[in-house]
Design an enzyme around this catalytic site. Structure first.
Site, PDB file in Angstrom:
ATOM      1  N   ASP A 107     -29.798 -49.038  -1.401  1.00  9.25           N
ATOM      2  CA  ASP A 107     -30.095 -47.943  -2.331  1.00  9.25           C
ATOM      3  C   ASP A 107     -28.811 -47.311  -2.854  1.00  9.25           C
ATOM      4  O   ASP A 107     -28.729 -46.959  -4.024  1.00  9.25           O
ATOM      5  CB  ASP A 107     -30.998 -46.880  -1.669  1.00  9.25           C
ATOM      6  CG  ASP A 107     -30.450 -46.399  -0.340  1.00  9.25           C
ATOM      7  OD1 ASP A 107     -29.720 -47.160   0.322  1.00  9.25           O
ATOM      8  OD2 ASP A 107     -30.746 -45.258   0.053  1.00  9.25           O
ATOM      9  N   ASP A 110     -21.854 -45.491  -0.867  1.00  7.76           N
ATOM     10  CA  ASP A 110     -21.221 -44.178  -0.878  1.00  7.76           C
ATOM     11  C   ASP A 110     -19.782 -44.359  -0.377  1.00  7.76           C
ATOM     12  O   ASP A 110     -18.902 -44.737  -1.141  1.00  7.76           O
ATOM     13  CB  ASP A 110     -22.068 -43.288   0.038  1.00  7.76           C
ATOM     14  CG  ASP A 110     -21.821 -41.817  -0.144  1.00  7.76           C
ATOM     15  OD1 ASP A 110     -20.658 -41.422  -0.232  1.00  7.76           O
ATOM     16  OD2 ASP A 110     -22.783 -41.037  -0.184  1.00  7.76           O
TER      17      ASP A 110
HETATM   18  C1  PRP Z   1     -27.585 -44.693   3.571  1.00 14.12           C
HETATM   19  C2  PRP Z   1     -27.837 -45.780   2.546  1.00 14.12           C
HETATM   20  C3  PRP Z   1     -26.792 -46.803   2.861  1.00 14.12           C
HETATM   21  C4  PRP Z   1     -25.656 -45.989   3.418  1.00 14.12           C
HETATM   22  C5  PRP Z   1     -24.586 -45.870   2.367  1.00 14.12           C
HETATM   23  O1  PRP Z   1     -28.236 -45.029   4.753  1.00 14.12           O
HETATM   24  O2  PRP Z   1     -29.126 -46.291   2.641  1.00 14.12           O
HETATM   25  O3  PRP Z   1     -27.250 -47.732   3.829  1.00 14.12           O
HETATM   26  O4  PRP Z   1     -26.182 -44.712   3.744  1.00 14.12           O
HETATM   27  O5  PRP Z   1     -23.561 -45.007   2.772  1.00 14.12           O
HETATM   28  P1  PRP Z   1     -22.064 -45.457   3.010  1.00 14.12           P
HETATM   29  O6  PRP Z   1     -21.638 -46.268   1.816  1.00 14.12           O
HETATM   30  O7  PRP Z   1     -21.332 -44.136   3.091  1.00 14.12           O
HETATM   31  O8  PRP Z   1     -21.960 -46.216   4.278  1.00 14.12           O
HETATM   32  P2  PRP Z   1     -28.562 -43.971   5.932  1.00 14.12           P
HETATM   33  O9  PRP Z   1     -27.575 -44.130   7.033  1.00 14.12           O
HETATM   34  O10 PRP Z   1     -28.684 -42.603   5.330  1.00 14.12           O
HETATM   35  O11 PRP Z   1     -29.933 -44.462   6.485  1.00 14.12           O
HETATM   36  P3  PRP Z   1     -31.364 -44.561   5.752  1.00 14.12           P
HETATM   37  O12 PRP Z   1     -31.211 -45.583   4.641  1.00 14.12           O
HETATM   38  O13 PRP Z   1     -32.254 -45.024   6.832  1.00 14.12           O
HETATM   39  O14 PRP Z   1     -31.733 -43.202   5.197  1.00 14.12           O
END
Ligand code: PRP
Length: 190
Positions: A107, A110
């Site tokens: 999704d 970041d």
């Molecule tokens: C979110 C998203 C990515 C990750 C991106 O997952 O779905 O996997 O963060 O962030 P980064 O580039 O800073 O690593 P999250 O850990 O929030 O889990 P979720 O998808 O279960 O909400």
């Protein structure tokens, strides 16, 4: 336990509508169809739970090429708005990806820490190719280098929710992508 968040009071503004998203999802699917049109075997899509499940569900319904979809549950944010930097694989895929063409469906990219870790982890299983497809890309927040092959939208360094993305596991059902009011997460930091 955290109280329920009413989206009406939690959202500052919506930056991407359901319509904007659907148009980009269709365009990405067309590009993937084109890039993998000559494949003899189904491509493997790995949907990274939980955030990518809405994007993945829409994307697969726009694809015309043969594919399989598998799920991996990865987490790095716990309940806050800052990446913990520690990537945890809560659920691995069970399919063998050796010599297969694989696309990771995310999704959001970041900091890039999740995908940098995942890419290395999955590369170790020797897929024939490993591409990355993300709905949202936040280049300003990057801490680890990640090559994104398919990207829906670049966004600024703001905390967004909706269309699968959460704040503290809530607000994933909003149809568009919205910016969370700072006071919602600042309550946590006080
Ligand atoms: C979110 C998203 C990515 C990750 C991106 O997952 O779905 O996997 O963060 O962030 P980064 O580039 O800073 O690593 P999250 O850990 O929030 O889990 P979720 O998808 O279960 O909400």
């Amino acid at each position: 336990m955290r109280k329920g968040l009413n989206w009406v009071y939690s959202i500052e503004r919506t930056i991407l509508s359901e319509k904007d998203i659907q148009a980009r999802v269709q365009a990405i699917a067309q590009q993937i169809d084109l890039d993998y049109q000559d494949e003899e075997y189904p491509i493997i899509l790995i949907c990274i739970l939980k955030g990518a499940f809405v994007f993945c569900a829409d994307l697969i319904r726009c694809l015309n090429i043969p594919f399989e979809v598998h799920f991996m549950d990865v987490s790095s944010y716990n309940d806050g708005t800052q990446s913990s930097g520690v990537v945890k694989i809560e659920k691995d895929i069970s399919v063998n990806i050796t010599d297969r063409r694989v696309i990771i469906i995310e999704d959001i990219v970041d900091t890039g820490l999740t995908l940098a870790y995942l890419k290395e982890f999955l590369d170790g299983r020797h897929p024939r190719s490993l591409a990355i497809c993300t709905l949202l890309d936040k280049p300003e927040a990057r801490q680890a280098e990640v090559q994104v092959d398919y990207s829906g939208f670049q966004i600024g360094n703001e905390f967004v929710v909706g269309y699968g993305l959460d704040f503290a596991q809530q607000l994933r059902g909003l149809p568009g992508i919205s910016i969370l009011k700072p006071e919602v997460y600042q309550e946590d930091e006080e």
